[in-house]
Design a protein around this motif. Structure first.
Motif, mmCIF file in Angstrom:
data_model
loop_
_atom_site.group_PDB
_atom_site.id
_atom_site.type_symbol
_atom_site.label_atom_id
_atom_site.label_comp_id
_atom_site.label_asym_id
_atom_site.label_seq_id
_atom_site.Cartn_x
_atom_site.Cartn_y
_atom_site.Cartn_z
ATOM 1 N N ALA A 84 1.808 8.570 -2.277
ATOM 2 C CA ALA A 84 1.022 7.437 -1.786
ATOM 3 C C ALA A 84 1.376 7.135 -0.330
ATOM 4 C CB ALA A 84 1.262 6.221 -2.656
ATOM 5 N N LEU A 85 0.385 6.791 0.440
ATOM 6 C CA LEU A 85 0.590 6.449 1.847
ATOM 7 C C LEU A 85 1.024 4.998 1.964
ATOM 8 C CD1 LEU A 85 0.264 7.202 4.855
ATOM 9 C CD2 LEU A 85 -2.104 6.431 4.687
ATOM 10 N N ASP A 86 2.083 4.770 2.750
ATOM 11 C CA ASP A 86 2.540 3.404 3.019
ATOM 12 C C ASP A 86 1.745 2.880 4.210
ATOM 13 O OD1 ASP A 86 3.785 1.044 3.595
ATOM 14 O OD2 ASP A 86 5.818 1.828 3.515
ATOM 15 N N PHE A 87 0.740 2.091 3.930
ATOM 16 C CA PHE A 87 -0.168 1.637 4.980
ATOM 17 C C PHE A 87 0.502 0.734 6.005
ATOM 18 C CE2 PHE A 87 -3.159 2.439 1.397
ATOM 19 C CZ PHE A 87 -3.905 3.430 2.009
ATOM 20 N N PHE A 88 1.646 0.165 5.672
ATOM 21 C CA PHE A 88 2.284 -0.803 6.556
ATOM 22 C C PHE A 88 3.561 -0.269 7.212
ATOM 23 C CE2 PHE A 88 -0.218 -3.107 3.451
ATOM 24 C CZ PHE A 88 -0.981 -3.932 4.262
ATOM 25 N N SER A 89 3.852 0.994 7.005
ATOM 26 C CA SER A 89 5.056 1.578 7.597
ATOM 27 C C SER A 89 4.894 1.770 9.097
ATOM 28 C CB SER A 89 5.350 2.933 6.947
ATOM 29 O OG SER A 89 6.436 3.569 7.613
#
Length: 261
Positions: A2-7
């Motif tokens: 899963a992509l960490d959209f807030f990283s």
């Protein structure tokens, strides 16, 4: 995976006015999300102290003190930053000032100091860092410029802060104009309009928070994480498709047209 959209891991940020108040809140949030953060302010000791504090738990915060109230100061900060980092992913134009005085007594110095720092400096610092921001931009990962405006640029407060109101309203529209131009270089320009947050600039909120909260629809003043989260949203993948917008982070004050002194 899963992509960490807030990283913000692997990204480099510069936050002006980062030694205290809203700038410090944003810098701390960026560091928590993995960014390498440079903070700047005109007072070297305060800048160094905050950088050391924000680096305590393994984060990376570097002090670059500089007065950016002049074009020369903006260019000097940009040159120092680029000497260390040829690419800049995130620029937060937060350094600001306020001045209040009766209409008949409002001085030219109170006009020039506020407008120069709040409105002129964001433009010329972004101009000076245009190359570094463009170098960081990728097809699916734009560089970001976040201007810190104010809800006083959206609605009036009861105080006679003429140059502050004018500068923050101007910064909101300048954000749109800059966004329209810089998007072609892969740079997203947005703004945040804070409401009542406890800070040295907003001493009323700092010293009378409970009273101020009664006039805010959300029934409280802003917390550090409120500001950090808004900035992280705009700086991260989550905000990549947001261009030229100003987000009010004020508990509903501007929407409800409720004055907060």
């Amino acid at each position: 995976m899963a992509l960490d959209f807030f990283s913000l891991k692997g990204r480099v940020a510069l936050v002006t006015g980062g030694s205290r108040g809203i700038g410090k809140m944003i810098a701390a949030g960026f560091i928590a999300q993995g960014a390498k953060v440079y903070i700047s302010s005109r007072k070297p000791a305060a800048c160094d102290e905050t950088a050391a504090e924000l680096s305590k738990d393994g984060g990376e915060c570097i002090s670059l003190p500089q007065d950016v109230s002049t074009v020369e100061g903006c260019k000097a900060l940009a040159e120092r930053l680029v000497a260390l980092e040829p690419k800049l992913d995130i620029l937060v134009n937060n350094a600001g000032a306020a001045w209040g005085a009766d209409f008949d007594e409002f001085p030219e110095s109170g006009w020039d100091k506020v407008v120069n720092l709040n409105l002129k400096s964001p433009f010329f610092l972004t101009q000076a860092l245009h190359g570094a921001l463009s170098a960081a931009a990728e097809e699916d990962k734009p560089a970001k410029v976040i201007n810190i405006a104010s809800i006083d640029g959206i609605r009036l407060n009861p105080q006679e802060t003429y140059s502050y109101h004018a500068s923050k309203a101007g910064l909101i529209y300048l954000t749109r104009r800059m966004a329209a131009r810089l998007i072609r270089d892969g740079i997203n320009v947005t703004a945040i309009a804070p409401g009542a947050f406890a800070s040295e600039m907003n001493r009323v909120a700092r010293d009378h928070g409970e009273e101020i909260a009664k006039r805010i629809p959300s029934r409280r003043i802003g917390r550090d994480e409120d500001m950090a989260c808004a900035a992280i949203y705009l700086a991260s993948r989550a905000g990549d498709y947001v261009v030229g917008e100003t987000i009010a982070v004020d508990g509903g004050v501007a929407l409800a047209s409720v004055g907060v002194g």
